[in-house]
Design an enzyme around this catalytic site. Sequence first.
Site, PDB file in Angstrom:
ATOM      1  N   GLU A 270      39.826  83.500 -55.166  1.00 61.31           N
ATOM      2  CA  GLU A 270      39.342  82.277 -54.506  1.00 61.31           C
ATOM      3  C   GLU A 270      39.938  82.124 -53.119  1.00 61.31           C
ATOM      4  O   GLU A 270      41.160  82.207 -52.962  1.00 61.31           O
ATOM      5  CB  GLU A 270      39.724  81.012 -55.297  1.00 61.31           C
ATOM      6  CG  GLU A 270      38.866  80.707 -56.475  1.00 61.31           C
ATOM      7  CD  GLU A 270      39.228  79.399 -57.120  1.00 61.31           C
ATOM      8  OE1 GLU A 270      39.743  78.494 -56.445  1.00 61.31           O
ATOM      9  OE2 GLU A 270      39.030  79.305 -58.352  1.00 61.31           O
TER      10      GLU A 270
ATOM     11  N   GLU B 135      44.416  79.193 -62.661  1.00 65.39           N
ATOM     12  CA  GLU B 135      45.422  78.332 -62.037  1.00 65.39           C
ATOM     13  C   GLU B 135      46.188  77.450 -63.030  1.00 65.39           C
ATOM     14  O   GLU B 135      46.068  76.216 -63.015  1.00 65.39           O
ATOM     15  CB  GLU B 135      44.755  77.463 -60.975  1.00 65.39           C
ATOM     16  CG  GLU B 135      44.083  78.267 -59.908  1.00 65.39           C
ATOM     17  CD  GLU B 135      43.702  77.444 -58.704  1.00 65.39           C
ATOM     18  OE1 GLU B 135      43.859  76.218 -58.731  1.00 65.39           O
ATOM     19  OE2 GLU B 135      43.253  78.028 -57.722  1.00 65.39           O
TER      20      GLU B 135
HETATM   21  C1  GCO Z   1      40.871  75.166 -58.118  1.00 66.26           C
HETATM   22  C2  GCO Z   1      39.765  75.729 -58.806  1.00 66.26           C
HETATM   23  C3  GCO Z   1      38.440  75.543 -58.166  1.00 66.26           C
HETATM   24  C4  GCO Z   1      38.403  74.533 -57.022  1.00 66.26           C
HETATM   25  C5  GCO Z   1      38.716  75.199 -55.693  1.00 66.26           C
HETATM   26  C6  GCO Z   1      38.675  74.185 -54.549  1.00 66.26           C
HETATM   27  O1  GCO Z   1      41.677  75.928 -57.636  1.00 66.26           O
HETATM   28  O2  GCO Z   1      40.962  73.961 -58.092  1.00 66.26           O
HETATM   29  O3  GCO Z   1      39.920  77.084 -59.145  1.00 66.26           O
HETATM   30  O4  GCO Z   1      37.770  75.060 -59.288  1.00 66.26           O
HETATM   31  O5  GCO Z   1      37.146  73.923 -56.972  1.00 66.26           O
HETATM   32  O6  GCO Z   1      39.998  75.743 -55.727  1.00 66.26           O
HETATM   33  O7  GCO Z   1      39.622  73.195 -54.791  1.00 66.26           O
END
Ligand code: GCO
Length: 461
Positions: A363, A175
């Site tokens: 995710e 990200e």
């Molecule tokens: C993000 C990360 C994760 C987070 C999840 C929940 O996108 O922030 O990849 O580490 O913990 O997305 O916020």
Amino acid sequence: MNFGDKEFNDLLKTTDANFNWGVSSSALQTEGSYNSEGKGLSIWDVFSKQKKKINNGHHPYVATDFYNNYKTDIDLIAELKIPNFRTSISWPRIFPAGNGKINQEGVDFYNRMFDYCLAKNITPWITLYHWDLPYKLEQNGGWKNREIVNHFIDYVAMCADLFGDRIKNWMVLNEPIVFTGAGYFLGVHAPGKKGLKNFLPALHHAAICQAQGIRVLKSQLKNSNVGTTFSFSHIESYSQKEKDIKAALKADALVNKLFIEPLLGQGYPFKEIPFLQSIENYMIAGDEKLLHEVPDFVGVQNYTKEVVKHSFFTPYLNAKIIPATKRKVPTTTMQWEIFPESIYRILKKVADYKLVKSIVVTENGASFADEIVNGKINDHQRIHFLKNYLSMCLKAKSEGVPLDGYFVWSATDNFEWAEGYYPKFGLIHVDFETQKRIIKESGFWYKNLITQSAKNKHEIL
Ligand code: GCO
């Protein structure tokens, strides 16, 4: 097992033998052992020491103690029949200063952990950078300093050398819009920098690193499957007024195009976001080409949708998000709107890029307040969330989107960055006082889903 409706069961039949069911995590959010076993400090270790940066003074120094508990957690993932486990390598655990001398204890830990995954028939999917930059590099400008590109290339090459014989599935960055936007523009994430003068060079160097990382891995590891991940959110305009529609288009370009489009050879979305043109101050001859490298797969990370309105007072973008809490919609404990159609819209948009051949949802998940009753956690809201978002993923797949996997965020409850430990995303509960784990009902639901999908394969074959 019937999931309560024919449509969902029919959608599940679109998952064939190659579909990758998985669960995701990351080093900083789980490992702990933050300044022992030879590890160098990361920017999050230092940021967490600063007052009022992390909710309630929480910090990642112990987290879920995955460094010592990895066998317990991998055993639980195996018990849930989850065949793929995504986590990350901590750069400062390999190179304590970010470059130079290697930390052999760190290398030994990842060797042990990967070998244990494989011994339990679990395939590790490894992210090389999940936000834990070595602090020593930040002291020299971090992502703002173009030298980061060479340090990152050396780090990626070393990981490929050390672990490429066992790790086939790689993600270069996690990200980039979040770690550059929150860390170098808004200042709410590590290293807490603000303003365009930090954000623009950081984003440009991160955009170069995502492409360079793919090139290094593909050149060193011939049979590897190399992707990189993006945070995507479906963006809607607050009204049909022209200025709100324009604001939503700008926000969409910033959130959903800024990193994927240069990677796919389309350059930065300067047309939609004119203020980004100043990135050219940080570009040198040949950078356009350097930004471009086609990944084997795109990692899609989606949780919610955003509603955007024109805002005269918001600098550069003239757009502001209308929070879900002001819109009377169902939300998770992160105050994110629950909107399953968001992941469908995103998957269709990403699949529209002609160079995208494969997509993996790396995710998707939800935080809810979990309650332990007689030693069990009946997290029906999380099951409902996962089923509805997964239905949308499989609907997109049934319509031709090349979706090749789905990873739930997250394996265990963990350190949720500036929010600390309050948000609970895990399929597995963690009591942070005792480090005791409890598999939630959503974990067993996911196990049944994976088992049913495997049965479908036999029925289809
Ligand atoms: C993000 C990360 C994760 C987070 C999840 C929940 O996108 O922030 O990849 O580490 O913990 O997305 O916020």
